[in-house]
Design a protein around this motif. Structure first.
Motif, short mmCIF file in Angstrom:
data_model
loop_
_atom_site.label_atom_id
_atom_site.label_comp_id
_atom_site.label_asym_id
_atom_site.label_seq_id
_atom_site.Cartn_x
_atom_site.Cartn_y
_atom_site.Cartn_z
N PRO A 88 0.70 -1.46 -0.02
CA PRO A 88 -0.50 0.46 -0.05
C PRO A 88 1.33 0.98 0.07
O PRO A 88 0.51 2.08 -0.53
CB PRO A 88 -1.25 -0.37 1.50
N ALA A 89 1.86 1.00 1.05
CA ALA A 89 3.10 2.37 0.15
C ALA A 89 3.42 2.45 -1.33
O ALA A 89 3.66 3.98 -1.28
CB ALA A 89 4.28 1.68 1.41
N ASP A 90 3.38 1.49 -1.82
CA ASP A 90 3.61 1.88 -2.73
C ASP A 90 2.91 2.97 -3.56
O ASP A 90 2.92 3.66 -4.83
CB ASP A 90 3.83 0.79 -4.07
N VAL A 91 1.03 2.25 -3.18
CA VAL A 91 -0.14 2.73 -3.57
C VAL A 91 0.48 4.84 -3.88
O VAL A 91 0.34 5.93 -4.46
CB VAL A 91 -1.37 2.37 -3.65
N LEU A 92 0.56 4.92 -2.15
CA LEU A 92 0.62 6.15 -2.09
C LEU A 92 1.69 7.18 -2.90
O LEU A 92 1.36 7.80 -2.84
CB LEU A 92 1.05 6.48 -0.03
N ALA A 93 3.15 5.94 -3.26
CA ALA A 93 3.84 6.80 -3.12
C ALA A 93 3.58 7.58 -5.44
O ALA A 93 3.17 8.71 -5.24
CB ALA A 93 5.32 5.88 -3.94
N SER A 97 2.67 11.59 -6.74
CA SER A 97 3.20 12.04 -7.92
C SER A 97 1.91 12.31 -8.74
O SER A 97 2.61 13.49 -9.66
CB SER A 97 4.24 10.46 -8.86
N GLY A 98 1.05 12.28 -8.61
CA GLY A 98 -0.15 12.74 -9.39
C GLY A 98 -0.34 12.24 -10.18
O GLY A 98 -0.85 12.78 -11.41
N GLU A 99 0.47 11.99 -10.80
CA GLU A 99 0.60 11.09 -12.69
C GLU A 99 -0.41 10.48 -13.18
O GLU A 99 -0.68 9.74 -14.48
CB GLU A 99 2.40 11.69 -13.14
N TYR A 100 -0.42 9.77 -12.02
CA TYR A 100 -1.05 8.50 -12.73
C TYR A 100 -2.49 7.83 -12.63
O TYR A 100 -3.73 8.63 -11.06
CB TYR A 100 -0.87 7.24 -11.66
N LEU A 101 -2.98 7.69 -13.18
CA LEU A 101 -4.87 7.78 -13.33
C LEU A 101 -5.47 6.36 -13.52
O LEU A 101 -6.67 6.06 -13.63
CB LEU A 101 -5.51 8.81 -14.28
N GLY A 102 -5.27 5.30 -13.88
CA GLY A 102 -5.03 4.12 -13.86
C GLY A 102 -5.73 3.87 -12.46
O GLY A 102 -6.19 4.02 -11.48
N GLN A 103 -5.55 1.79 -12.17
CA GLN A 103 -5.89 2.08 -11.09
C GLN A 103 -4.86 0.40 -10.64
O GLN A 103 -3.88 1.02 -11.69
CB GLN A 103 -7.53 0.90 -10.89
N TYR A 104 -5.16 0.21 -9.75
CA TYR A 104 -3.24 -0.46 -8.91
C TYR A 104 -4.16 -2.40 -8.62
O TYR A 104 -5.34 -2.98 -8.40
CB TYR A 104 -3.49 0.00 -7.70
N PHE A 105 -3.28 -2.85 -8.24
CA PHE A 105 -3.46 -4.35 -8.04
C PHE A 105 -2.30 -4.33 -6.44
O PHE A 105 -1.22 -4.24 -7.29
CB PHE A 105 -3.05 -5.15 -8.98
N VAL A 106 -2.47 -4.92 -5.81
CA VAL A 106 -1.55 -4.81 -4.34
C VAL A 106 -1.20 -5.85 -3.66
O VAL A 106 -2.33 -6.51 -3.67
CB VAL A 106 -2.02 -3.49 -2.78
N LEU A 107 0.19 -6.26 -4.38
CA LEU A 107 0.39 -8.03 -3.83
C LEU A 107 0.25 -8.31 -2.10
O LEU A 107 -0.07 -9.07 -2.70
CB LEU A 107 1.41 -8.46 -4.80
N MET A 108 1.04 -7.26 -1.88
CA MET A 108 0.82 -7.35 -0.51
C MET A 108 2.23 -8.25 -0.55
O MET A 108 2.01 -8.63 0.59
CB MET A 108 -0.79 -8.00 0.57
N GLY A 109 2.99 -7.62 -1.12
CA GLY A 109 4.34 -8.77 -0.86
C GLY A 109 4.58 -8.91 -2.03
O GLY A 109 4.45 -8.44 -3.23
N GLU A 110 5.64 -9.91 -2.29
CA GLU A 110 6.21 -10.52 -4.02
C GLU A 110 6.32 -12.12 -3.20
O GLU A 110 6.79 -12.83 -1.85
CB GLU A 110 8.00 -10.01 -3.68
N LEU A 111 6.46 -12.89 -4.66
CA LEU A 111 7.06 -14.40 -4.20
C LEU A 111 8.02 -14.52 -4.32
O LEU A 111 9.03 -14.10 -4.17
CB LEU A 111 7.24 -14.44 -5.95
#
Ligand SMILES: [Zn+2]
Length: 200
Positions: A88-93, A97-111
């Motif tokens: 979720p911290a990446d979403v905040l970043a 930036s105010g540049e991105y107008l798409g949506q997200y998918f938050v993995l909540m980790g990595e493989l």
């Protein structure tokens, strides 16, 4: 000397926090009991409220207080453009930036198979269904550049290619205003590989 049972219980409870061992937990408990009763009560209330009221958005897995988070619910966001991030911290970043107008998918980790974190734990089965559903036009990979981040990115690349969805990756590289001498070699090599034509 032993602590009163409630003090012991409090100390033990603090040790569930990342990076907090028994000694730090003891310091925290003493601080609240000695000088922070009111803050301690607020901490307890906030914990209760969050544990009961926060869930994962059913579309993007970010934290939400309803079935959908405000970003997934917003008609202004392009649902055909999905940026994949680890936390979720990446979403905040990105939002800052105010540049991105798409949506997200938050993995909540990595493989990380050794830690028992496989595709299901990251919701990649859900992502695969959405990719197959045909509503997504482009996936932007913004996972980290660690070994786990790379493995995750390649796994998702395979899913997207199976579904015929275009995949891009954010450029990795030199921070704005940064001095090259402080940039590590791997970052610099990646920045060099991702170079683009220089135009006015
Ligand atoms: Zn969402």
């Amino acid at each position: 000397m032993k602590h009163a049972p409630l003090v012991d219980q409090l100390i033990h409870a603090f040790t569930c926090l990342p990076g907090v061992g028994p000694r730090s937990a003891q310091r925290m408990a003493y601080a609240l009991l000695d000088r922070g009763r009111e803050q301690g009560r607020r901490l307890g209330d906030a914990l209760h409220a969050a544990m009961d009221g926060v869930q994962h958005c059913q579309r993007c897995r970010n934290y939400a207080e309803a079935e959908l988070c405000p970003i997934c619910e917003s008609p202004k966001r392009d649902a055909s453009l999905i940026c994949i991030v680890s936390t979720p911290a990446d979403v905040l970043a990105f939002e800052q930036s105010g540049e991105y107008l798409g949506q997200y998918f938050v993995l909540m980790g990595e493989l990380s198979p050794l830690d028992g974190i496989g595709p299901r734990e990251l919701g990649l089965d859900v992502l695969e269904q959405r990719l197959q559903g045909g509503e997504i036009r482009e996936l932007i990979l913004a996972t980290g550049t660690t070994v786990e981040g790379e493995a995750t990115a390649h796994y998702i690349l395979d899913l997207a290619q199976d579904a015929g969805v275009q995949v891009t990756r954010i450029a990795q590289g030199v921070p704005m205003g940064g001095d090259l001498e402080f940039v590590d070699g791997a970052t610099l090599a990646q920045a060099l590989r991702a170079r683009r034509p220089f135009e006015s």
